[in-house]
Design a protein around this motif. Sequence first.
Motif, mmCIF file in Angstrom:
data_model
loop_
_atom_site.group_PDB
_atom_site.id
_atom_site.type_symbol
_atom_site.label_atom_id
_atom_site.label_comp_id
_atom_site.label_asym_id
_atom_site.label_seq_id
_atom_site.Cartn_x
_atom_site.Cartn_y
_atom_site.Cartn_z
ATOM 1 N N ARG A 25 0.857 -1.179 0.000
ATOM 2 C CA ARG A 25 0.000 0.000 0.000
ATOM 3 C C ARG A 25 0.897 1.235 0.000
ATOM 4 O O ARG A 25 1.769 1.372 0.871
ATOM 5 C CB ARG A 25 -0.922 0.004 1.212
ATOM 6 C CG ARG A 25 -1.913 1.184 1.226
ATOM 7 C CD ARG A 25 -2.826 1.087 2.435
ATOM 8 N NE ARG A 25 -3.781 2.179 2.486
ATOM 9 C CZ ARG A 25 -4.961 2.191 1.877
ATOM 10 N NH1 ARG A 25 -5.326 1.125 1.162
ATOM 11 N NH2 ARG A 25 -5.774 3.217 1.975
ATOM 12 N N ASP A 80 -7.358 4.013 -4.391
ATOM 13 C CA ASP A 80 -8.292 4.293 -3.293
ATOM 14 C C ASP A 80 -8.269 5.788 -2.988
ATOM 15 O O ASP A 80 -7.244 6.330 -2.581
ATOM 16 C CB ASP A 80 -7.879 3.488 -2.064
ATOM 17 C CG ASP A 80 -8.882 3.610 -0.922
ATOM 18 O OD1 ASP A 80 -9.795 4.453 -1.013
ATOM 19 O OD2 ASP A 80 -8.747 2.857 0.060
ATOM 20 N N ARG A 110 -10.085 8.643 -0.698
ATOM 21 C CA ARG A 110 -10.966 8.903 0.431
ATOM 22 C C ARG A 110 -11.632 10.258 0.248
ATOM 23 O O ARG A 110 -10.964 11.289 0.090
ATOM 24 C CB ARG A 110 -10.173 8.856 1.732
ATOM 25 C CG ARG A 110 -11.006 9.092 2.975
ATOM 26 C CD ARG A 110 -10.244 8.793 4.244
ATOM 27 N NE ARG A 110 -9.902 7.378 4.339
ATOM 28 C CZ ARG A 110 -9.360 6.816 5.427
ATOM 29 N NH1 ARG A 110 -9.087 7.583 6.484
ATOM 30 N NH2 ARG A 110 -9.072 5.538 5.451
ATOM 31 N N ARG A 129 -12.967 3.071 -4.683
ATOM 32 C CA ARG A 129 -11.842 2.299 -5.193
ATOM 33 C C ARG A 129 -12.115 1.914 -6.636
ATOM 34 O O ARG A 129 -13.179 1.379 -6.954
ATOM 35 C CB ARG A 129 -11.629 1.044 -4.339
ATOM 36 C CG ARG A 129 -11.141 1.366 -2.929
ATOM 37 C CD ARG A 129 -11.204 0.163 -2.020
ATOM 38 N NE ARG A 129 -10.691 0.495 -0.689
ATOM 39 C CZ ARG A 129 -10.878 -0.249 0.394
ATOM 40 N NH1 ARG A 129 -11.585 -1.380 0.306
ATOM 41 N NH2 ARG A 129 -10.385 0.118 1.562
ATOM 42 N N ALA A 185 -10.880 -5.043 -6.619
ATOM 43 C CA ALA A 185 -10.962 -4.914 -5.167
ATOM 44 C C ALA A 185 -11.619 -6.147 -4.572
ATOM 45 O O ALA A 185 -12.328 -6.898 -5.258
ATOM 46 C CB ALA A 185 -11.733 -3.663 -4.779
ATOM 47 N N THR A 213 -17.345 1.388 -3.569
ATOM 48 C CA THR A 213 -17.426 2.508 -2.636
ATOM 49 C C THR A 213 -17.654 1.983 -1.224
ATOM 50 O O THR A 213 -18.187 0.886 -1.027
ATOM 51 C CB THR A 213 -18.571 3.469 -3.013
ATOM 52 O OG1 THR A 213 -19.816 2.762 -2.949
ATOM 53 C CG2 THR A 213 -18.362 4.018 -4.409
#
Length: 405
Positions: free
Chosen positions: A66, A100, A102, A113, A117, A162
Amino acid sequence: MKRSGKGICIFLVALCSLWVAQAQAGGPLELHGFISQGYLYSNGNDYYGPSRDGSFELTELGLNARYMVTPSLALAAQAVSRRAGELYDGDPRLDYGFVDYRLLDGSVIGGVRLGRAKIPIGFYNETRDVATTRPGILLPQTIYVEGLGVRDFYIGVDGVHTYWQWFTDRGLFQFDLGLAVPTTMQDETQAAFLRTQDAPGKLRLTSGQNARLLYERDGGALRLGATYSRVRTEYRPDDLPNPPLEAGETSVDALVLSAEWNRERLSLTTEGVVRRLHPKGYGPLTDGAFTEAGYYLQGTYRFNHQWEGYVRHEQHWNDTSDRSGTRQSREFDPVPGVDREPHRFYQHQWTVGAGWRPTPQWLLRAEWHHIDGTALTPLADNPEFDQGGGQARWDLFALQASFTF
């Protein structure tokens, strides 16, 4: 399916090299991984390799990363190498990979996203690839179908996803919504959906939606969840004379309900599923809607911070209007003149297991399954199922060692 030991070795070397590099570098990149090795022994039927003689063909390797581009924008990906009998040969696959973003922050958190996923289903689907996060060596199969070859299909899907979280005085509410893009399914997934390996052609996912609502109170003392999934598929046979299956379409609507009660030493977990399947076409004997259902109840007791024991009971029926499988045995005829046995259309089992964590990174487990039926048992490991073979009542013993970092 041909084994690929070379692919596993290359993936393992890359995993270790990247772990060492990240440990030295630090920074906005987070890198984690897992390694697990299992052993299975059974009587009656095989599970992940020739388990009637003892099988080590359950190996899982994973590396996830990540990278925080900005405080609100992140890139995430995970590659997994999985060897599991005839279903998976160990070649690395992209488990997930997405951007991703936010959107909100504070008491309400939301985001979107884009890419591949994890599909939020029940309590464990998003973390099922990591052995230490599962409720046992083998997941409750009626909810988290794995042995039939649809693992990749249920784990991750390409599309838009989402999520929202609301923090209130009464607890945490979480809502997830995903929309899949059309795609061609992998061979093992196609065999599972069509319930036979002898179907030359292509099966496509034409549309898919998934929504999940979770509620958590008192830091997880009580957890409740509901998941609804809607999937539409289309099968087109190869241009051959007299194909085993004609062209067809299938709609699948599924509802999963989840509940968990946690105390310091004891946890009680239950989940149930109802799937409404409506195939159209494929031939005169496969046209008609039916309802598939199942549930499990598990109790886990933690003796201390290292040792735990658990007991689980599962029930599964391919068609709730024919729970014994007798009618389906007569009607489903993948090989002309050979009926499948009734045990191919249900599976019930008891599981007793124990886990030991000598360190936070290591987990050793052992469990025994007493099984009645084979509806969720890998067809790829038991080709005799298509010839009317297999044993209805059987036992499976499993061991697994797992390491996470």
